[in-house]
Design a protein around this motif. Structure first.
Motif: not given
Length: 207
Positions: A36-41, A46-57, A175-180, A191-194
């Motif tokens: 979802s998104f958050s902001n300083s103001k 788009l502050e409510q969370k959505i669910k998706s599938y992720s994959v990585n190596i 927990y993943l957080l954007d910087i900037g 910013k995106n909160e994941i």
């Protein structure tokens, strides 16, 4: 240009590590992402969370008694959702998503370590590279916002690993957080909160 200069060494940390150390574990991770998104103001964007599938190596390497490094590259879909009863019916529900190639490297500290299993906590940098259209699809935001091509941030995680000879099984929450800012949006710093829950299976190479 600055983003590219940061991206190149970060990417080669992941690729080059295999050739410099032994006892690496090559792994496949997959699981659920909540974003979802958050902001300083304090605007409701788009502050409510959505669910998706992720994959990585990924690769676990530089293994020591008390720590090791884990680097990963993969696909992640992120975005957010909102419902605004003050808008017309066709605009009252908005969901936006984007596709990214995701990179991260974390230093994992082993807790309660044993011969064949350990609990860990980890932290390190992450980077997202946009591979889909940068625009917002909703009429409400399309004229004001656009997703950044590159974004940087941090990843924190906690998890459990079980080694079965050369097979490594893992479960972790992160927990993943954007910087900037994630979004090119003028005065509103979006910013995106994941949050992620991932299961991994790997194979240990070398000694």
């Amino acid at each position: 240009m600055k983003s590219k200069k940061i991206f190149v060494p970060f990417f080669f940390i992941l690729l080059g590590s295999y050739f410099h150390v032994t006892a690496q574990t090559l792994k496949l991770n997959n699981g659920i992402t909540f974003s979802s998104f958050s902001n300083s103001k304090k605007f409701d964007v788009l502050e409510q969370k959505i669910k998706s599938y992720s994959v990585n190596i990924g690769l676990d390497y530089w293994n020591r008694k008390q720590f090791y490094i884990s680097s990963e590259v993969g696909y992640i879909k992120i975005g957010g959702y909102e419902k605004n009863p003050n808008l017309s019916e066709e605009l009252s529900e908005i969901e936006e998503t984007w596709d990214f190639i995701h990179f991260n490297s974390t230093l994992r500290l082993k807790l309660f370590s044993n011969v064949d299993h350990h609990l860990f906590i980890g932290a390190g940098p992450k980077m997202d590279l946009l591979v889909s259209d940068a625009s917002f699809k909703s009429e409400v935001y399309s004229s004001y916002y656009e997703m950044e091509k590159f974004s940087f941030g941090a990843k924190t995680e906690i998890g459990l690993v079980r080694d079965l000879e050369r097979i490594r099984l893992g479960l972790n929450a992160s927990y993943l957080l954007d910087i900037g800012k994630k979004v090119n949006s003028g005065p509103v710093n979006l910013k995106n909160e994941i949050y992620q829950i991932m299961f991994s299976i790997g194979y240990t190479l070398g000694n």
